[in-house]
Write a protein that holds these residues in place. Structure first.
Motif, PDB file in Angstrom:
ATOM      1  N   GLN A   2       0.824  -1.209   0.000  1.00  0.00           N
ATOM      2  CA  GLN A   2       0.000   0.000   0.000  1.00  0.00           C
ATOM      3  C   GLN A   2       0.858   1.258   0.000  1.00  0.00           C
ATOM      4  OE1 GLN A   2      -2.388  -0.910   3.460  1.00  0.00           O
ATOM      5  NE2 GLN A   2      -4.126  -1.599   2.205  1.00  0.00           N
ATOM      6  N   ALA A   3       1.950   1.245   0.766  1.00  0.00           N
ATOM      7  CA  ALA A   3       2.855   2.396   0.791  1.00  0.00           C
ATOM      8  C   ALA A   3       3.469   2.617  -0.590  1.00  0.00           C
ATOM      9  CB  ALA A   3       3.943   2.187   1.837  1.00  0.00           C
ATOM     10  N   GLY A   4       3.884   1.534  -1.221  1.00  0.00           N
ATOM     11  CA  GLY A   4       4.495   1.654  -2.541  1.00  0.00           C
ATOM     12  C   GLY A   4       3.544   2.214  -3.564  1.00  0.00           C
ATOM     13  N   ILE A   5       2.333   1.691  -3.600  1.00  0.00           N
ATOM     14  CA  ILE A   5       1.401   2.112  -4.638  1.00  0.00           C
ATOM     15  C   ILE A   5       0.876   3.525  -4.390  1.00  0.00           C
ATOM     16  CG2 ILE A   5      -0.782   1.195  -3.681  1.00  0.00           C
ATOM     17  CD1 ILE A   5       0.377   0.967  -7.352  1.00  0.00           C
ATOM     18  N   VAL A   6       0.530   3.852  -3.136  1.00  0.00           N
ATOM     19  CA  VAL A   6      -0.041   5.177  -2.855  1.00  0.00           C
ATOM     20  C   VAL A   6       1.031   6.266  -2.912  1.00  0.00           C
ATOM     21  CG1 VAL A   6      -1.204   6.611  -1.134  1.00  0.00           C
ATOM     22  CG2 VAL A   6      -1.971   4.265  -1.521  1.00  0.00           C
ATOM     23  N   TYR A   7       2.110   6.097  -2.163  1.00  0.00           N
ATOM     24  CA  TYR A   7       3.132   7.142  -2.112  1.00  0.00           C
ATOM     25  C   TYR A   7       3.961   7.169  -3.400  1.00  0.00           C
ATOM     26  CZ  TYR A   7       1.817   7.123   2.808  1.00  0.00           C
ATOM     27  OH  TYR A   7       1.113   7.170   3.974  1.00  0.00           O
ATOM     28  N   GLY A   8       4.238   5.979  -3.963  1.00  0.00           N
ATOM     29  CA  GLY A   8       4.969   5.944  -5.221  1.00  0.00           C
ATOM     30  C   GLY A   8       4.170   6.582  -6.340  1.00  0.00           C
ATOM     31  N   TYR A   9       2.894   6.259  -6.411  1.00  0.00           N
ATOM     32  CA  TYR A   9       2.044   6.810  -7.465  1.00  0.00           C
ATOM     33  C   TYR A   9       1.890   8.321  -7.291  1.00  0.00           C
ATOM     34  CZ  TYR A   9      -1.032   5.706 -11.350  1.00  0.00           C
ATOM     35  OH  TYR A   9      -1.563   5.574 -12.610  1.00  0.00           O
ATOM     36  N   THR A  10       1.789   8.764  -6.038  1.00  0.00           N
ATOM     37  CA  THR A  10       1.710  10.200  -5.782  1.00  0.00           C
ATOM     38  C   THR A  10       2.945  10.910  -6.316  1.00  0.00           C
ATOM     39  OG1 THR A  10       0.372   9.832  -3.793  1.00  0.00           O
ATOM     40  CG2 THR A  10       1.458  11.965  -3.996  1.00  0.00           C
ATOM     41  N   GLY A  11       4.107  10.303  -6.104  1.00  0.00           N
ATOM     42  CA  GLY A  11       5.347  10.895  -6.605  1.00  0.00           C
ATOM     43  C   GLY A  11       5.359  11.006  -8.119  1.00  0.00           C
ATOM     44  N   VAL A  12       4.863   9.977  -8.796  1.00  0.00           N
ATOM     45  CA  VAL A  12       4.777  10.005 -10.260  1.00  0.00           C
ATOM     46  C   VAL A  12       3.874  11.151 -10.716  1.00  0.00           C
ATOM     47  CG1 VAL A  12       3.883   8.778 -12.273  1.00  0.00           C
ATOM     48  CG2 VAL A  12       5.288   7.563 -10.606  1.00  0.00           C
ATOM     49  N   VAL A  13       2.710  11.264 -10.079  1.00  0.00           N
ATOM     50  CA  VAL A  13       1.746  12.309 -10.457  1.00  0.00           C
ATOM     51  C   VAL A  13       2.354  13.696 -10.271  1.00  0.00           C
ATOM     52  CG1 VAL A  13      -0.434  13.393  -9.800  1.00  0.00           C
ATOM     53  CG2 VAL A  13      -0.301  10.905 -10.029  1.00  0.00           C
ATOM     54  N   ILE A  14       2.994  13.926  -9.133  1.00  0.00           N
ATOM     55  CA  ILE A  14       3.613  15.229  -8.866  1.00  0.00           C
ATOM     56  C   ILE A  14       4.676  15.544  -9.916  1.00  0.00           C
ATOM     57  CG2 ILE A  14       5.082  16.509  -7.249  1.00  0.00           C
ATOM     58  CD1 ILE A  14       3.632  14.994  -4.981  1.00  0.00           C
ATOM     59  N   HIS A  15       5.506  14.553 -10.233  1.00  0.00           N
ATOM     60  CA  HIS A  15       6.591  14.778 -11.188  1.00  0.00           C
ATOM     61  C   HIS A  15       6.062  15.093 -12.586  1.00  0.00           C
ATOM     62  CE1 HIS A  15      10.568  14.627 -12.889  1.00  0.00           C
ATOM     63  NE2 HIS A  15      10.259  13.613 -13.688  1.00  0.00           N
ATOM     64  N   ILE A  16       5.053  14.360 -13.037  1.00  0.00           N
ATOM     65  CA  ILE A  16       4.492  14.620 -14.366  1.00  0.00           C
ATOM     66  C   ILE A  16       3.869  16.009 -14.418  1.00  0.00           C
ATOM     67  CG2 ILE A  16       2.689  13.955 -16.009  1.00  0.00           C
ATOM     68  CD1 ILE A  16       3.261  11.038 -15.286  1.00  0.00           C
ATOM     69  N   ILE A  17       3.155  16.402 -13.373  1.00  0.00           N
ATOM     70  CA  ILE A  17       2.548  17.739 -13.339  1.00  0.00           C
ATOM     71  C   ILE A  17       3.631  18.813 -13.393  1.00  0.00           C
ATOM     72  CG2 ILE A  17       1.273  19.374 -11.891  1.00  0.00           C
ATOM     73  CD1 ILE A  17      -0.415  16.961 -10.946  1.00  0.00           C
ATOM     74  N   GLU A  18       4.721  18.604 -12.672  1.00  0.00           N
ATOM     75  CA  GLU A  18       5.832  19.572 -12.689  1.00  0.00           C
ATOM     76  C   GLU A  18       6.446  19.680 -14.080  1.00  0.00           C
ATOM     77  OE1 GLU A  18       8.425  18.093  -9.667  1.00  0.00           O
ATOM     78  OE2 GLU A  18       7.389  19.140  -8.033  1.00  0.00           O
ATOM     79  N   MET A  19       6.589  18.545 -14.772  1.00  0.00           N
ATOM     80  CA  MET A  19       7.145  18.565 -16.131  1.00  0.00           C
ATOM     81  C   MET A  19       6.213  19.263 -17.112  1.00  0.00           C
ATOM     82  SD  MET A  19       8.869  14.778 -16.421  1.00  0.00           S
ATOM     83  CE  MET A  19       9.584  15.106 -18.034  1.00  0.00           C
ATOM     84  N   LEU A  20       4.896  19.037 -16.956  1.00  0.00           N
ATOM     85  CA  LEU A  20       3.920  19.716 -17.818  1.00  0.00           C
ATOM     86  C   LEU A  20       3.972  21.220 -17.590  1.00  0.00           C
ATOM     87  CD1 LEU A  20       0.859  17.295 -17.466  1.00  0.00           C
ATOM     88  CD2 LEU A  20       2.336  17.557 -19.467  1.00  0.00           C
ATOM     89  N   GLN A  21       4.078  21.609 -16.329  1.00  0.00           N
ATOM     90  CA  GLN A  21       4.163  23.037 -15.999  1.00  0.00           C
ATOM     91  C   GLN A  21       5.403  23.673 -16.635  1.00  0.00           C
ATOM     92  OE1 GLN A  21       3.715  23.999 -11.822  1.00  0.00           O
ATOM     93  NE2 GLN A  21       5.003  25.810 -11.998  1.00  0.00           N
ATOM     94  N   LYS A  22       6.531  22.978 -16.551  1.00  0.00           N
ATOM     95  CA  LYS A  22       7.768  23.496 -17.127  1.00  0.00           C
ATOM     96  C   LYS A  22       7.641  23.655 -18.637  1.00  0.00           C
ATOM     97  CE  LYS A  22      12.742  22.548 -17.296  1.00  0.00           C
ATOM     98  NZ  LYS A  22      13.827  21.614 -16.869  1.00  0.00           N
TER      99      LYS A  22
END
Length: 257
Positions: A189-209
Motif C-alpha cells: 500500500q505504501a508503494g502504490i499510494v506514495y509511489g504513485y503520488t510521486g509520479v503524479v507530482i513529477h508529471i505535473i511539474e514537467m507539464l508546468q515546465k
C-alpha cells in the motif's frame, strides 16, 4: 431528462441529469460479454430504486472507449428504455479544437474531460483522470486540447505485481498509516499510494515546465481522493467531471438545434 453513460475499460458510469443537475449516478463493471438484457434490467432497477419516472427520460448520450460492449449498451437502451442513444464522436463531435497529431486517436473520454474542464474551470488546465489508465490531458488558455500523458492506472499496476510476483497478494488500495511498512500489505500500500503520488507530482511539474506557466490541475476518477490526500498538486477534485461534460455537450447540442 438525460441519461449520460461513460463506458470505460474497468467501469461503466451512468448519470441521470435533470436539466444540468446530476440527480443520481451508479456504476457497473465493464464486461465484454455483458448482454443487453443484463444492462437493461440493471438500469431500470436503478431508476425504480431512486423513484425516477422512466417516461421523463428524453435522451441517452454515451461516451465509450470499449467498442466490444457498445452494441449491447445501445441495444439495452432501445429495448428497455425505448430510446435510440446518441454516441459521442459518432452522432456528433465535441466542440473543441484538437491539436493532437492524429485527432482521431484521442479517446472520447479524454475529449469529454477536456471540454468539461474548460467549461467549468477555464483555460490553462491539466485534467488528471484516475481510471484504468491515468490520463493527464492539457487544455491551453484558449480552450484547445493539446495532448497529454498516458500512464498505467493504479489498479493495473497492483494487478500486474500480484500476477507476476506469486507471493505477493492483491490488497485494497488505501493509504497506510506510515511509509515504512511492517508487513507485506502495508508495504504494498505504501508503494502504490506514495509511489504513485510521486509520479503524479513529477508529471505535473514537467507539464508546468513545458507550458511555461502553472496550470490549474483538476483531478477526477475513482482514486482521485486517495492520491489527492497525499499532495497539494490538485487545485480541484471533481468526481463528476466526465458525466458533467456529457451533460454540457448534450445541452450545447440541444441549443444548436
Amino acid at each position: 431528462m438525460l441519461l449520460a453513460v461513460d463506458i470505460g475499460n474497468t467501469n461503466m458510469e451512468f448519470g441521470i441529469f435533470e436539466r444540468n443537475q446530476l440527480k443520481a449516478s451508479f456504476r457497473l463493471a465493464t464486461h465484454h460479454d455483458v448482454t443487453s438484457d443484463e444492462l437493461g434490467l440493471s438500469i431500470r432497477q436503478f431508476f425504480l430504486i431512486h423513484g425516477i419516472d422512466l417516461s421523463t427520460l428524453e435522451d441517452v448520450l454515451i461516451s465509450s472507449v470499449v467498442p466490444q460492449v457498445i452494441y449491447s449498451v445501445k441495444n439495452a437502451m432501445r429495448k428497455y428504455l425505448g430510446i435510440e442513444p446518441m454516441i459521442v464522436q459518432e452522432n456528433f463531435n465535441i466542440n473543441i479544437v484538437n491539436r493532437y497529431d492524429n485527432p482521431a486517436e484521442v479517446g472520447a473520454d479524454r475529449l469529454v474531460n477536456a471540454y468539461a474542464g474548460f467549461k467549468k474551470y477555464g483555460g490553462g488546465i491539466v485534467v488528471v483522470d484516475f481510471g484504468t489508465a491515468t490520463n493527464f490531458d492539457v487544455i491551453d488558455r484558449d480552450g484547445a486540447y493539446l495532448g497529454g500523458v498516458l500512464y498505467p492506472g493504479v489498479k493495473i499496476s497492483m494487478d500486474a505485481l500480484a500476477q507476476k510476483a506469486s507471493k505477493l497478494p492483491k490488497v485494497e488500495i488505501e493509504t497506510p498509516k506510515k511509509v515504512i511498512g511492517t508487513n507485506t500489505i502495508m508495504s504494498l500500500q505504501a508503494g502504490i499510494v506514495y509511489g504513485y503520488t510521486g509520479v503524479v507530482i513529477h508529471i505535473i511539474e514537467m507539464l508546468q515546465k513545458e507550458l511555461g506557466y502553472r496550470p490549474k490541475v483538476i483531478a477526477t476518477g475513482g482514486l482521485a481522493r486517495v492520491i489527492g490526500k497525499q499532495t497539494d498538486a490538485f487545485d480541484v477534485i471533481d468526481r463528476s467531471l466526465t458525466l458533467d461534460g456529457l451533460c454540457m455537450i448534450y445541452q450545447d447540442y440541444k441549443t444548436s438545434k
